[in-house]
Design an enzyme around this catalytic site. Sequence first.
Site, PDB file in Angstrom:
ATOM      1  N   TYR A  12       0.780  -1.237   0.000  1.00 39.28           N
ATOM      2  CA  TYR A  12       0.000   0.000   0.000  1.00 39.28           C
ATOM      3  C   TYR A  12       0.818   1.298   0.000  1.00 39.28           C
ATOM      4  O   TYR A  12       0.240   2.372   0.091  1.00 39.28           O
ATOM      5  CB  TYR A  12      -0.935   0.023   1.212  1.00 39.28           C
ATOM      6  N   HIS A  17      -4.016   6.468   1.205  1.00 31.12           N
ATOM      7  CA  HIS A  17      -4.147   6.228   2.646  1.00 31.12           C
ATOM      8  C   HIS A  17      -2.794   6.263   3.349  1.00 31.12           C
ATOM      9  O   HIS A  17      -2.731   6.424   4.562  1.00 31.12           O
ATOM     10  CB  HIS A  17      -4.820   4.868   2.876  1.00 31.12           C
ATOM     11  N   PHE A  63      -2.105  -2.904   9.320  1.00 31.74           N
ATOM     12  CA  PHE A  63      -3.266  -2.280   8.696  1.00 31.74           C
ATOM     13  C   PHE A  63      -3.729  -1.056   9.480  1.00 31.74           C
ATOM     14  O   PHE A  63      -3.601  -0.989  10.698  1.00 31.74           O
ATOM     15  CB  PHE A  63      -4.397  -3.295   8.516  1.00 31.74           C
ATOM     16  N   ASN A  65      -6.471   0.175  10.509  1.00 32.39           N
ATOM     17  CA  ASN A  65      -7.400   0.092  11.638  1.00 32.39           C
ATOM     18  C   ASN A  65      -6.775  -0.503  12.897  1.00 32.39           C
ATOM     19  O   ASN A  65      -7.439  -0.537  13.937  1.00 32.39           O
ATOM     20  CB  ASN A  65      -8.668  -0.666  11.241  1.00 32.39           C
ATOM     21  N   ASP A  90      -3.807  10.943   6.144  1.00 29.45           N
ATOM     22  CA  ASP A  90      -4.586  11.406   5.000  1.00 29.45           C
ATOM     23  C   ASP A  90      -5.910  11.977   5.492  1.00 29.45           C
ATOM     24  O   ASP A  90      -6.414  11.583   6.539  1.00 29.45           O
ATOM     25  CB  ASP A  90      -4.847  10.244   4.035  1.00 29.45           C
ATOM     26  N   ASN A 111     -10.157   5.782  10.602  1.00 26.21           N
ATOM     27  CA  ASN A 111      -9.962   4.536  11.347  1.00 26.21           C
ATOM     28  C   ASN A 111      -8.601   4.426  12.008  1.00 26.21           C
ATOM     29  O   ASN A 111      -8.472   3.822  13.068  1.00 26.21           O
ATOM     30  CB  ASN A 111     -10.211   3.326  10.446  1.00 26.21           C
TER      31      ASN A 111
END
Length: 177
Positions: A12, A17, A63, A65, A90, A111
């Site tokens: 990612y 994000h 991740f 979250n 972000d 999140n």
Amino acid sequence: MIVGLSNPKNKYHHTRHNVGSWYIYSLAKRFDKSLREEKKFLGFTTSINVHSNNVKLFIPNVFMNINGSAIYKIAVFYNINLNEILIAHDDLDLESGIVKLKYSYGHSGHNGLRSVINNFNIKTDFYRFRIGIGRPKNKTEIPSFVLSEPIIQEINLINMSIQNAIEQTYALLTSNL
């Protein structure tokens, strides 16, 4: 400590994000530092020195979250309180190229911030850089939008806002130390 919220780097890194991690990499580069993986903290770290004060830089490699668990782990290890952490993330509510420094409590639906607040389990204000990525027209497109790569024009605007954030970071660190 300064943290850039992110999802795992390998998959990612280039997504909207992860602009919080882009900021940390740029800040480390400005101080001629490289981040290294610290498995015990579930992320990447380095330190910079500003006016003889050691400032940790951290990017979680989990991740979004669950970023809070990695941030909490390193903060406890180094005895850093939430109100001593600057978090870059972000922000859908700001257009690409816009960055805003905020000092307050709350997650505004993000999140990663929600995870940080839940893990620290304390209501206290903290600093954060809101790095604009814009918002898709259709609300249902938000998950795919934040997990996709921005177009070149957006990348240029985001990089300009990150450079602005770095200048603001230096001013913040030198005025508060």
